[in-house]
Scaffold this motif. Sequence first.
Motif, mmCIF file in Angstrom:
data_model
loop_
_atom_site.group_PDB
_atom_site.id
_atom_site.type_symbol
_atom_site.label_atom_id
_atom_site.label_comp_id
_atom_site.label_asym_id
_atom_site.label_seq_id
_atom_site.Cartn_x
_atom_site.Cartn_y
_atom_site.Cartn_z
ATOM 1 N N GLU A 82 7.968 58.026 -55.275
ATOM 2 C CA GLU A 82 9.074 58.984 -55.348
ATOM 3 C C GLU A 82 9.939 58.913 -54.090
ATOM 4 O O GLU A 82 11.168 58.995 -54.168
ATOM 5 N N GLU A 83 9.303 58.735 -52.932
ATOM 6 C CA GLU A 83 10.058 58.593 -51.683
ATOM 7 C C GLU A 83 10.920 57.332 -51.708
ATOM 8 O O GLU A 83 12.079 57.357 -51.275
ATOM 9 N N LEU A 84 10.377 56.238 -52.223
ATOM 10 C CA LEU A 84 11.151 55.000 -52.346
ATOM 11 C C LEU A 84 12.350 55.193 -53.270
ATOM 12 O O LEU A 84 13.461 54.753 -52.962
ATOM 13 N N VAL A 85 12.118 55.850 -54.411
ATOM 14 C CA VAL A 85 13.193 56.093 -55.375
ATOM 15 C C VAL A 85 14.250 57.008 -54.759
ATOM 16 O O VAL A 85 15.456 56.726 -54.838
ATOM 17 N N ASN A 86 13.813 58.098 -54.134
ATOM 18 C CA ASN A 86 14.758 59.047 -53.537
ATOM 19 C C ASN A 86 15.576 58.415 -52.421
ATOM 20 O O ASN A 86 16.728 58.799 -52.200
ATOM 21 N N ALA A 87 15.007 57.436 -51.714
ATOM 22 C CA ALA A 87 15.738 56.728 -50.664
ATOM 23 C C ALA A 87 16.653 55.653 -51.244
ATOM 24 O O ALA A 87 17.461 55.059 -50.533
ATOM 25 N N GLY A 88 16.528 55.402 -52.549
ATOM 26 C CA GLY A 88 17.373 54.417 -53.208
ATOM 27 C C GLY A 88 17.011 52.974 -52.898
ATOM 28 O O GLY A 88 17.850 52.083 -53.037
ATOM 29 N N VAL A 89 15.754 52.707 -52.510
ATOM 30 C CA VAL A 89 15.371 51.338 -52.151
ATOM 31 C C VAL A 89 14.442 50.672 -53.165
ATOM 32 O O VAL A 89 14.321 49.450 -53.163
ATOM 33 N N ARG A 90 13.806 51.442 -54.034
ATOM 34 C CA ARG A 90 12.862 50.832 -54.976
ATOM 35 C C ARG A 90 13.581 50.197 -56.153
ATOM 36 O O ARG A 90 14.380 50.827 -56.826
ATOM 37 N N ILE A 91 13.269 48.926 -56.404
ATOM 38 C CA ILE A 91 13.817 48.198 -57.544
ATOM 39 C C ILE A 91 12.808 48.221 -58.687
ATOM 40 O O ILE A 91 13.160 48.474 -59.836
ATOM 41 N N LYS A 132 -9.398 37.247 -52.820
ATOM 42 C CA LYS A 132 -8.444 37.317 -51.703
ATOM 43 C C LYS A 132 -7.146 36.576 -52.023
ATOM 44 O O LYS A 132 -6.151 36.753 -51.332
ATOM 45 N N GLU A 133 -7.138 35.763 -53.064
ATOM 46 C CA GLU A 133 -5.938 35.044 -53.463
ATOM 47 C C GLU A 133 -5.235 35.685 -54.657
ATOM 48 O O GLU A 133 -4.241 35.164 -55.135
ATOM 49 N N LEU A 134 -5.752 36.811 -55.130
ATOM 50 C CA LEU A 134 -5.196 37.453 -56.316
ATOM 51 C C LEU A 134 -4.320 38.639 -55.952
ATOM 52 O O LEU A 134 -4.438 39.211 -54.871
ATOM 53 N N ILE A 135 -3.472 39.027 -56.893
ATOM 54 C CA ILE A 135 -2.546 40.138 -56.707
ATOM 55 C C ILE A 135 -2.901 41.237 -57.704
ATOM 56 O O ILE A 135 -3.143 40.969 -58.879
ATOM 57 N N ALA A 136 -2.920 42.486 -57.220
ATOM 58 C CA ALA A 136 -3.224 43.628 -58.082
ATOM 59 C C ALA A 136 -1.960 44.378 -58.494
ATOM 60 O O ALA A 136 -1.977 45.160 -59.436
ATOM 61 N N GLY A 137 -0.856 44.153 -57.780
ATOM 62 C CA GLY A 137 0.384 44.837 -58.108
ATOM 63 C C GLY A 137 1.458 44.510 -57.089
ATOM 64 O O GLY A 137 1.232 43.748 -56.137
ATOM 65 N N PHE A 138 2.643 45.096 -57.298
ATOM 66 C CA PHE A 138 3.741 44.825 -56.377
ATOM 67 C C PHE A 138 4.749 45.958 -56.410
ATOM 68 O O PHE A 138 4.826 46.725 -57.373
ATOM 69 N N ILE A 139 5.522 46.043 -55.343
ATOM 70 C CA ILE A 139 6.692 46.917 -55.286
ATOM 71 C C ILE A 139 7.825 46.065 -54.732
ATOM 72 O O ILE A 139 7.660 45.389 -53.717
ATOM 73 N N LEU A 140 8.952 46.076 -55.410
ATOM 74 C CA LEU A 140 10.134 45.343 -54.969
ATOM 75 C C LEU A 140 11.121 46.351 -54.396
ATOM 76 O O LEU A 140 11.466 47.329 -55.078
ATOM 77 N N ILE A 141 11.533 46.128 -53.139
ATOM 78 C CA ILE A 141 12.463 47.054 -52.496
ATOM 79 C C ILE A 141 13.697 46.303 -52.006
ATOM 80 O O ILE A 141 13.640 45.112 -51.714
ATOM 81 N N ASP A 142 14.802 47.028 -51.926
ATOM 82 C CA ASP A 142 16.065 46.494 -51.423
ATOM 83 C C ASP A 142 16.447 47.314 -50.205
ATOM 84 O O ASP A 142 16.787 48.495 -50.325
#
Length: 120
Positions: free
Chosen positions: A32-41, A75-85
């Motif tokens: 929610e903080e990322l969205v409110n700051a307008g940076v979360r894609i 250790k080489e796997l990914i569980a998720g991601f967040i894309l920010i601008d």
Amino acid sequence: MLFMLIVKASQNSESGNLPSDELIEAMTKYNEELVNAGVRIAAKGLHPSSNGIRLSFLKPGEKPMVTEGPFTETKELIAGFILIDVESREEAIEWAMRMPDPQGYGEGQIELRQVFEMQE
């Protein structure tokens, strides 16, 4: 500048263990903080690698080798991601530092990587 916060997999995420209610609440607040700051894609979690398929390109021009999960080296796997601008690398680091432990078991690890952007 686009950055991806890559949440690394752990034994718990690969076992399909869901996060605690406290962690879900903390991650919801962070998003929610990322969205409110307008940076979360975008932000998404991934299923364990037991549901995945890996394509390995062993020889140029030939079809890739297909391997079904699970994949053992977490250790080489990914569980998720967040894309920010964001405006700078420093701002991306600040946002990454604010993320709660994404695994919640003291196993969390985040990799921060800048995304190539194509010139139009």
